[in-house]
Design a protein around this motif. Structure first.
Motif, PDB file in Angstrom:
ATOM      1  N   PHE A   1       0.829  -1.315  -0.014  1.00 12.13           N
ATOM      2  CA  PHE A   1      -0.111   0.250  -0.003  1.00 12.13           C
ATOM      3  C   PHE A   1       0.726   1.110   0.001  1.00 12.13           C
ATOM      4  CE2 PHE A   1      -1.954  -3.310   2.325  1.00 12.13           C
ATOM      5  CZ  PHE A   1      -3.279  -3.380   2.045  1.00 12.13           C
ATOM      6  N   GLY A   2       0.534   2.242  -0.879  1.00 13.21           N
ATOM      7  CA  GLY A   2       0.970   3.589  -0.488  1.00 13.21           C
ATOM      8  C   GLY A   2       2.326   3.926  -1.594  1.00 13.21           C
ATOM      9  N   ASP A   3       2.828   5.160  -1.578  1.00 10.76           N
ATOM     10  CA  ASP A   3       3.674   5.527  -2.147  1.00 10.76           C
ATOM     11  C   ASP A   3       5.159   4.871  -1.935  1.00 10.76           C
ATOM     12  OD1 ASP A   3       5.446   7.114  -3.681  1.00 10.76           O
ATOM     13  OD2 ASP A   3       4.719   8.946  -3.187  1.00 10.76           O
ATOM     14  N   GLU A   4       5.808   4.237  -3.202  1.00 13.47           N
ATOM     15  CA  GLU A   4       7.110   4.019  -3.213  1.00 13.47           C
ATOM     16  C   GLU A   4       8.296   4.625  -2.167  1.00 13.47           C
ATOM     17  OE1 GLU A   4       8.575   0.852  -3.815  1.00 13.47           O
ATOM     18  OE2 GLU A   4       7.008  -0.302  -4.791  1.00 13.47           O
ATOM     19  N   ASN A   5       7.739   6.007  -2.400  1.00 12.14           N
ATOM     20  CA  ASN A   5       9.027   6.960  -2.127  1.00 12.14           C
ATOM     21  C   ASN A   5       8.835   7.119  -0.369  1.00 12.14           C
ATOM     22  OD1 ASN A   5      10.132   7.392  -4.339  1.00 12.14           O
ATOM     23  ND2 ASN A   5       8.455   8.616  -4.958  1.00 12.14           N
TER      24      ASN A   5
END
Length: 433
Positions: A188-192
């Motif tokens: 889940f969520g932004d890789e950064n």
């Protein structure tokens, strides 16, 4: 007292000396009809003070005046009320005794309380469901439902594909069962964003394998997937709170069954990390399936790695059934866990990750044995086994939990429990929010 209507003050004035902890009295109104209730809670301070009122009061709408309390205390009381209304009635008719409905009090964060209650109750439901209806495939379905709800991605490696994709110990432990073993991977969520990875032990039933448990030892083995259930519940709360993390949830879902192709004592298994493992006991299976999942987790170097497992009876001997035992190498991280548990009234206790006991896992034939020699330090040797598969132990927490309430208490009915969930969410929120 002075804020109460005259009939209530007159009624209370004659009873104050006789009211004891646990008493629930109905308060009369001007016309003699019930106008409210008085609960004496001195024996159960904090968030559990009213944890049994939702059931004891019966039906109807009830109002609590929490305006004089700090927001955190108001939230805790509302959560205690909510968790106290939990009832697992999948296999019987619901009790027709009514449930009191709480009129939401000012000053309490409804969204946060309901998110936490939802995560805890999700874990409770999964743990309470017997293995007939909560095998590896059903646990996968529960994980997929969570991913679908919060827009996550799901990847599953099952059956003989576990060998092809280098999860040999998950395969070995689960291959004797009709319901194929699997590695469930949710993201889940932004890789950064900072990488937070949760790993849960999903042994949906544990016979002990060829080192067969006695009947009494199998009675509660529906809960041996309590680690997986708890990380799913924790993920639910993290995602509901929209914390700025890239969340990954890894679950090794198996049934440790007995059949002609079951793995055996004395077998030597390859692991994902490349270490060879001699099987000293097939009933020490949880650490095997966790090891492959931890090795996978470490391949992307998470900022924080947390695993949860119903791993050892030794942890229960050490701290009892109502405290979540945990291990950490980094003292500051361990102190933060302890402080988080204290802040949310959830008892946790650090056990020693004592490296000098590593010799108890030595094997003359393989890199490591899955069962410690002797009768002592079983929780520590299990943690040391897992540590062998963790690339950066300073960023790792290992929880060895009961995942079960052995008695009824306000807000904590007998049955499956998400032990450590609230403390870990507090820690994670403080670290990343």
């Amino acid at each position: 007292m002075a804020r109460q209507p005259d009939p209530v003050r007159n009624w209370l004035s004659g009873r104050e000396g006789g009211l004891k902890a646990g008493v629930l009295e109905r308060l009369p109104g001007p016309d003699g009809a019930q106008a409210g209730a008085l609960a004496v809670t001195a024996d159960e301070p904090g968030m559990w003070a009213i944890g049994d009122l939702g059931k004891r009061l019966g039906g109807g709408d009830w109002t609590l005046d929490l305006s004089a309390l700090p927001n955190a205390e108001a939230d805790g009381l509302c959560l205690g009320w909510a968790l106290g209304t939990y009832d697992f009635d999948r296999y019987r008719k619901p009790k027709d005794d009514g449930r009191a409905r709480l009129v939401w009090p000012e000053g309490a964060n409804r969204e946060a309380v309901l998110a936490m209650a939802g995560g805890v109750c999700l874990a409770r439901d999964l743990i309470n469901t017997p293995a007939e209806h909560m095998g590896p495939s059903e646990l996968e379905s529960a994980a997929r439902n969570l991913a679908d709800r919060f827009g996550g991605a799901t990847a599953v490696v099952a059956g003989d594909d576990l060998l092809a994709q280098n999860f040999p110990m998950i395969h070995a432990v689960g291959r004797a069962a009709d319901d194929a073993p699997r590695l469930i991977d949710l993201t889940f969520g932004d890789e950064n964003r900072p990488r937070l990875t949760l790993v849960g032990k999903g042994v949906c039933f544990d016979t002990g394998g060829l080192d067969l448990k006695p009947a009494s030892g199998m009675e509660l083995m529906r809960k041996d997937m309590g680690g997986a259930a708890t990380v799913l519940g924790l993920a639910h709360v993290i995602l509901s709170a929209k914390l700025p993390v890239r969340l990954r949830v890894l679950i090794s879902a198996v049934e440790n069954a007995v059949a002609g192709n079951a793995y055996r004592p004395g077998d030597i298994l390859q692991s994902r990390k490349g270490l060879t493992v001699e099987i000293g006991n097939t009933d020490a299976e949880g650490r095997l399936v966790m090891a492959d999942a931890l090795a996978l987790a470490c391949e992307e170097s998470p900022d924080l790695l947390i695993d949860m497992a119903t791993l050892t009876g030794a942890a229960r001997v050490a701290v009892g059934t109502e405290i979540a035992a945990f291990f950490a190498r980094d003292d500051a991280l361990a102190d933060a866990v302890t402080a988080a548990g204290r802040a949310v009234a959830e008892p946790v206790w650090r056990l020693p990750l004592h490296d000098d006991y590593r010799h108890m896992l030595d094997s003359p034939f393989a890199d490591i044995n899955n069962a410690g020699s002797g009768r002592f330090a079983g929780a520590t040797t299990a943690a040391l086994f897992l540590k062998e598969f963790v690339a950066d132990p300073d960023r790792w927490l290992h929880f060895d939990i009961m995942a079960w309430n052995s008695r009824n208490r306000p807000g904590r009915p007998r049955g499956g429990e998400a032990m450590g969930l609230r403390a870990l969410f507090h820690l994670i929120r403080n670290r990343y929010a």
